[in-house]
Structure formats: structure tokens, C-alpha cells
Enzyme design. Structure first.
Site, mmCIF file in Angstrom:
data_model
loop_
_atom_site.group_PDB
_atom_site.id
_atom_site.type_symbol
_atom_site.label_atom_id
_atom_site.label_comp_id
_atom_site.label_asym_id
_atom_site.label_seq_id
_atom_site.Cartn_x
_atom_site.Cartn_y
_atom_site.Cartn_z
ATOM 1 C CB CYS A 138 -2.512 8.958 -6.609
ATOM 2 S SG CYS A 138 -1.857 7.533 -5.712
ATOM 3 C CB CYS A 141 -0.234 6.566 -8.315
ATOM 4 S SG CYS A 141 -1.651 6.039 -7.329
ATOM 5 C CG ASP A 142 0.993 9.436 -10.796
ATOM 6 O OD1 ASP A 142 1.142 8.306 -11.297
ATOM 7 O OD2 ASP A 142 -0.081 10.056 -10.806
#
Length: 315
Positions: A138, A141-142
């Protein structure tokens, strides 16, 4: 198999990720007496995430496992009962719905399915060991953690091109590794990626190894050219696997309407084709797959379940 079932519950929730636990919080506060079946991965995918910085309310970020523990404690505070186990069979053809954990049978007037989706991985021996330590699925997300670093995106579809374009905002260099000599992504996404000077492509190439350990994280990859068979080491700080997800919906095939990829089809937010059965989170969301969107749909499913139970009472 035992055919005797327990007394019908008001609400049964399958899955204990952000969607399932948010649904539990809301249904418990509405006195719908929810029971949550943990499933194979209690807490969902977030329990494998080391730090979450985009969940509202946590200025300094929060460990994924801690966030899910807090959600569970909040749900239990309002009376949610947590049950460990894996659902082996469901019967949704009549109410109350029947759900089996091995020989143990549960009945429920409403059912909220929040079983999530599992990322497709490369099948390498240490990819899960390094998950959250340089291996990610993701970019949203990261991606922030890879500012001015070099990363690899594995895949050639729409998701891979979206991930690469997003990562290019932060990373010094993004390399797309694809086992074919052309992309499967839509033409607009292909063009956007190919026009980005920070994105390179390695064609006819697959990842056959990941270099790194839990302490230092990912240090590089072992690549193989599928045409020549030549192998090489490729230095990078992270690898984003973007080859798709598989919704955890096998139990419901033939009973609930799904799209061609197996995601449960919903209307009015979280309603399935069967009245009283609702779906929330990644199990019905192939597009966003965020903790906050899963939690939001869990809230919607809970409120719809509450209204459904109220209408049953009126009848």
C-alpha cells in the site's frame, strides 16, 4: 456435523479488522448484542503494520497492532463478545442465518461480513518476515516513509501504475518491475507513469528474492530476466507488491452477489442482495482499502443492521 444451533443472536460480525470492530462498537452501543468471530487474522491486516500515520486522531502515529487492540477494547467495553475461530460454513437462505465454526453452530438475525481481502504476494520465503519493514502492499499507507529513497513496484496493472505515480511524490527513484514486455494498465495510467522522469521500467523481469532482515529492513532484490534467465542484485530501500488482492469471500459464493473478482456487491452503502446481511470493509471495496474507509463502512453496516432489527421488531 452437529445440527443443533445456539439461540439466535441479534448481530453476528465476521472479521475483527477496522470494519468489523467499528461495526461491533456501533451495534453494541445500540444494544444489538454483537458477537464477533475473530477469523484467521485477529485484528486484520493492520496488525502487521508497524506504524500508521494517517489514521485521524493520532498525531504521532500509532502501531497497527495497538490500534486494533484499542478498537477491540472499546468494543468489549460496550458488551461485544469476541469468539476465536474460523468460520467453515454459512447458510444464508433463510433467517435466522446459520454460521458454523467446525461443529459449533451460531444463529443470528443479522450478519455483518467484514472478512477483508488478502494481498497477493510473490511467494518468497521472507516476504512476510519483512512485511512492514520494507515490503508493502500500500503506497498510500507507507509512501511517506520513503522520502528521497529508492523503491521498487512489482506489477503492470492499474494498481501498480497508481502506486508508482504516488510513490514518485516522495521517492528519489521508482523502478517498476514487470514480468512482461508491456503493461496491462489502462492507457492514461500508462502514459502518466511513463511520462514521469522519476519512474523507470524493468521489462521481462521478475523478483526471485528479497535481501534484508528484520533489523535493517529491505536492502535490495534479486531479479531474473524471464527471457534470458540472467540474474542480478538490485539495490533498493523498499518493494511495493502491486499484483492485486483476493477478497475473502469463498464461503459466500453462490449465496451473495459478487463481481468477477469475488468482491461482494452492495447497495445503499453496505446492503447485500440478502436482507439482513451486510458487508463492510475490503471485502466489498476493491478501490480504497484504507483503515478509515473500512471503519466508515463498518459504521454504516452497523446502523443498517440496527434499522433492520428495529423493523423486525415492528413487524
Amino acid at each position: 456435523m452437529s445440527t443443533a444451533c445456539q439461540t439466535p443472536l441479534e448481530t453476528l460480525i465476521l472479521g475483527s479488522g477496522p470494519a468489523g470492530l467499528t461495526a461491533a462498537i456501533y451495534t453494541a452501543r445500540a444494544r444489538c448484542c454483537p458477537v464477533v468471530i475473530h477469523g484467521l487474522q485477529p485484528g486484520g491486516q493492520l496488525t502487521t503494520t508497524t506504524i500508521i500515520e494517517n489514521y485521524p486522531g493520532f498525531v504521532e502515529g500509532i502501531d497497527g497492532n495497538e490500534l486494533m487492540q484499542r478498537m477491540q477494547q472499546q468494543a468489549e467495553r460496550f458488551g461485544t463478545l469476541m469468539v476465536e475461530g474460523e468460520v467453515t460454513r454459512v447458510e444464508l437462505t433463510k433467517t435466522p442465518f446459520r454460521i458454523w465454526l467446525g461443529d459449533e453452530c451460531y444463529q443470528s438475525k443479522t450478519l455483518i461480513i467484514a472478512t477483508g481481502a488478502s494481498p497477493k504476494m510473490l511467494g518468497l520465503s521472507n516476504e512476510w518476515e519483512l512485511y512492514g519493514r520494507g515490503v508493502s502492499v500500500c503506497a498510500t499507507c507507507d509512501g511517506f516513509f520513503y522520502k528521497d529513497k529508492e523503491v521498487v513496484v512489482v506489477g503492470g496493472g492499474d494498481t501498480a501504475m497508481e502506486e508508482a505515480a504516488f510513490l514518485a511524490r516522495f521517492a528519489r527513484q521508482v523502478t517498476v518491475v514487470h514480468r512482461r514486455d508491456e503493461l496491462r494498465a489502462s492507457p492514461p495510467l500508462q502514459k502518466r507513469a511513463m511520462d514521469n522522469k522519476k519512474i523507470d521500467f524493468r521489462w521481462d523481469t521478475e523478483v526471485i528474492g528479497i535481501h534484508g532482515d528484520k533489523q535493517q529492513g529491505v536492502r535490495g532484490l534479486r531479479l531474473k530476466n524471464v527471457q534470458s534467465g540472467a540474474e542480478e542484485d538490485f539495490a533498493c530501500d523498499g518493494v511495493f507488491i502491486a499484483i492485486g488482492h483476493t477478497p475473502n469471500t469463498d464461503l459466500f459464493k453462490g449465496q451473495l452477489h459478487m463481481d468477477q473478482d469475488g468482491y461482494i456487491l452492495t447497495k445503499n452503502g453496505c446492503e447485500t442482495n440478502i436482507p439482513g446481511v451486510f458487508a463492510a470493509g475490503d471485502v466489498q471495496d476493491p478501490n480504497f482499502r484504507q483503515a478509515i474507509t473500512a471503519a466508515g463502512s463498518g459504521c454504516m453496516a452497523a446502523m443498517l443492521a440496527e434499522r433492520y432489527l428495529d423493523n423486525l421488531g415492528d413487524e
